[in-house]
Design a protein around this motif. Structure first.
Motif, PDB file in Angstrom:
ATOM      1  N   ARG A 125     -30.340   3.836  21.651  1.00 19.07           N
ATOM      2  CA  ARG A 125     -31.230   3.250  22.714  1.00 19.07           C
ATOM      3  C   ARG A 125     -31.492   1.980  22.221  1.00 19.07           C
ATOM      4  N   TYR A 126     -31.869   1.529  20.932  1.00 22.44           N
ATOM      5  CA  TYR A 126     -32.505  -0.029  20.698  1.00 22.44           C
ATOM      6  C   TYR A 126     -31.419  -0.756  19.981  1.00 22.44           C
ATOM      7  N   SER A 127     -30.105  -0.386  19.674  1.00 23.40           N
ATOM      8  CA  SER A 127     -29.185  -1.178  18.992  1.00 23.40           C
ATOM      9  C   SER A 127     -29.259  -2.475  19.256  1.00 23.40           C
ATOM     10  N   TYR A 128     -29.079  -2.895  20.640  1.00 22.59           N
ATOM     11  CA  TYR A 128     -29.200  -4.236  20.808  1.00 22.59           C
ATOM     12  C   TYR A 128     -30.292  -4.996  20.371  1.00 22.59           C
ATOM     13  N   ALA A 129     -31.438  -4.235  20.616  1.00 21.88           N
ATOM     14  CA  ALA A 129     -32.896  -5.104  20.036  1.00 21.88           C
ATOM     15  C   ALA A 129     -32.845  -5.207  18.748  1.00 21.88           C
ATOM     16  N   ILE A 130     -32.277  -4.271  17.885  1.00 17.01           N
ATOM     17  CA  ILE A 130     -32.566  -4.204  16.504  1.00 17.01           C
ATOM     18  C   ILE A 130     -31.372  -5.269  16.052  1.00 17.01           C
ATOM     19  N   LEU A 131     -30.310  -5.412  16.639  1.00 12.71           N
ATOM     20  CA  LEU A 131     -29.270  -6.530  16.020  1.00 12.71           C
ATOM     21  C   LEU A 131     -29.761  -8.070  16.502  1.00 12.71           C
ATOM     22  N   LEU A 132     -30.417  -8.025  17.710  1.00 16.23           N
ATOM     23  CA  LEU A 132     -30.772  -9.324  18.019  1.00 16.23           C
ATOM     24  C   LEU A 132     -32.068  -9.820  17.067  1.00 16.23           C
ATOM     25  N   ILE A 133     -32.777  -8.606  16.661  1.00 20.89           N
ATOM     26  CA  ILE A 133     -33.937  -8.969  15.867  1.00 20.89           C
ATOM     27  C   ILE A 133     -33.419  -9.491  14.348  1.00 20.89           C
ATOM     28  N   ILE A 134     -32.172  -8.678  13.831  1.00 29.42           N
ATOM     29  CA  ILE A 134     -31.520  -8.974  12.374  1.00 29.42           C
ATOM     30  C   ILE A 134     -30.795 -10.383  12.841  1.00 29.42           C
ATOM     31  N   LEU A 135     -30.304 -10.667  13.629  1.00 31.13           N
ATOM     32  CA  LEU A 135     -29.805 -12.035  13.775  1.00 31.13           C
ATOM     33  C   LEU A 135     -30.546 -13.171  14.047  1.00 31.13           C
ATOM     34  N   SER A 136     -31.596 -12.911  14.564  1.00 31.72           N
ATOM     35  CA  SER A 136     -32.627 -14.056  14.849  1.00 31.72           C
ATOM     36  C   SER A 136     -33.161 -14.275  13.346  1.00 31.72           C
ATOM     37  N   CYS A 137     -33.643 -13.229  12.722  1.00 32.63           N
ATOM     38  CA  CYS A 137     -34.096 -13.720  11.239  1.00 32.63           C
ATOM     39  C   CYS A 137     -32.977 -14.237  10.235  1.00 32.63           C
ATOM     40  N   THR A 138     -31.890 -13.773  10.378  1.00 35.99           N
ATOM     41  CA  THR A 138     -31.008 -14.583   9.682  1.00 35.99           C
ATOM     42  C   THR A 138     -30.758 -16.014  10.064  1.00 35.99           C
ATOM     43  N   VAL A 139     -30.751 -16.160  11.325  1.00 37.10           N
ATOM     44  CA  VAL A 139     -30.550 -17.663  11.708  1.00 37.10           C
ATOM     45  C   VAL A 139     -31.592 -18.409  11.305  1.00 37.10           C
ATOM     46  N   ALA A 140     -32.872 -17.976  11.365  1.00 39.22           N
ATOM     47  CA  ALA A 140     -34.006 -18.688  11.119  1.00 39.22           C
ATOM     48  C   ALA A 140     -34.169 -18.910   9.534  1.00 39.22           C
ATOM     49  N   PHE A 141     -33.638 -17.907   8.546  1.00 39.37           N
ATOM     50  CA  PHE A 141     -33.470 -18.028   7.274  1.00 39.37           C
ATOM     51  C   PHE A 141     -32.597 -19.253   6.771  1.00 39.37           C
ATOM     52  N   ILE A 142     -31.506 -19.323   7.593  1.00 42.64           N
ATOM     53  CA  ILE A 142     -30.436 -20.206   7.131  1.00 42.64           C
ATOM     54  C   ILE A 142     -30.859 -21.493   7.595  1.00 42.64           C
ATOM     55  N   LEU A 143     -31.536 -21.744   8.758  1.00 41.64           N
ATOM     56  CA  LEU A 143     -31.964 -23.105   9.257  1.00 41.64           C
ATOM     57  C   LEU A 143     -33.092 -23.469   8.234  1.00 41.64           C
ATOM     58  N   SER A 144     -34.078 -22.702   7.557  1.00 37.99           N
ATOM     59  CA  SER A 144     -34.963 -23.046   6.764  1.00 37.99           C
ATOM     60  C   SER A 144     -34.393 -23.454   5.613  1.00 37.99           C
ATOM     61  N   LEU A 145     -33.633 -23.040   5.338  1.00 37.23           N
ATOM     62  CA  LEU A 145     -32.598 -23.450   3.930  1.00 37.23           C
ATOM     63  C   LEU A 145     -31.972 -24.859   4.255  1.00 37.23           C
ATOM     64  N   ARG A 146     -31.537 -25.163   5.198  1.00 42.07           N
ATOM     65  CA  ARG A 146     -30.860 -26.405   5.576  1.00 42.07           C
ATOM     66  C   ARG A 146     -31.791 -27.444   5.650  1.00 42.07           C
ATOM     67  N   PHE A 147     -32.961 -27.129   6.407  1.00 38.25           N
ATOM     68  CA  PHE A 147     -33.935 -28.093   6.543  1.00 38.25           C
ATOM     69  C   PHE A 147     -34.690 -28.763   5.337  1.00 38.25           C
TER      70      PHE A 147
END
Length: 107
Positions: A7-29
């Motif tokens: 039921r929620y696989s898309y939402a779970i994947l979107l949350i995981i992807l968003s957290c990963t992108v935010a972490f990578i951007l914070s390291l780059r900054f």
């Protein structure tokens, strides 16, 4: 558990992807801050206020703003800095000078 995933696989994947992108951007900054600004080594008798005055022609901050910026970006609590400590200051990095001693800058 399978029903929740179906039921929620898309939402779970979107949350995981968003957290990963935010972490990578914070390291780059953080890496960009270190590469853009000058790193200096503290010498005996240096203070953040003195360093601000030494580099006053190379930054557009008031002394209070400069000290606040340095404390925040170098995670300095209080007003103490110690000889041998390396800090990042908001002065544009010049090609060819990796680390400059604060007391030697005014000479």
């Amino acid at each position: 558990m399978r029903k929740i995933w179906d039921r929620y696989s898309y939402a779970i994947l979107l949350i995981i992807l968003s957290c990963t992108v935010a972490f990578i951007l914070s390291l780059r900054f953080n890496a960009d801050v270190e590469e853009t600004y000058l790193t200096i080594t503290i010498s005996e008798g240096d203070s953040l206020w003195k360093i601000s005055n030494q580099y006053s022609e190379q930054h557009s901050y008031s002394n209070d703003e400069f000290v606040s910026w340095v404390k925040h970006h170098n995670e300095i609590d209080g007003d103490k800095i110690y000889p041998g400590e390396e800090i990042i200051i908001p002065v544009n990095y010049e090609v060819g000078s990796m680390t400059e001693y604060a007391s030697a800058a005014g000479e």
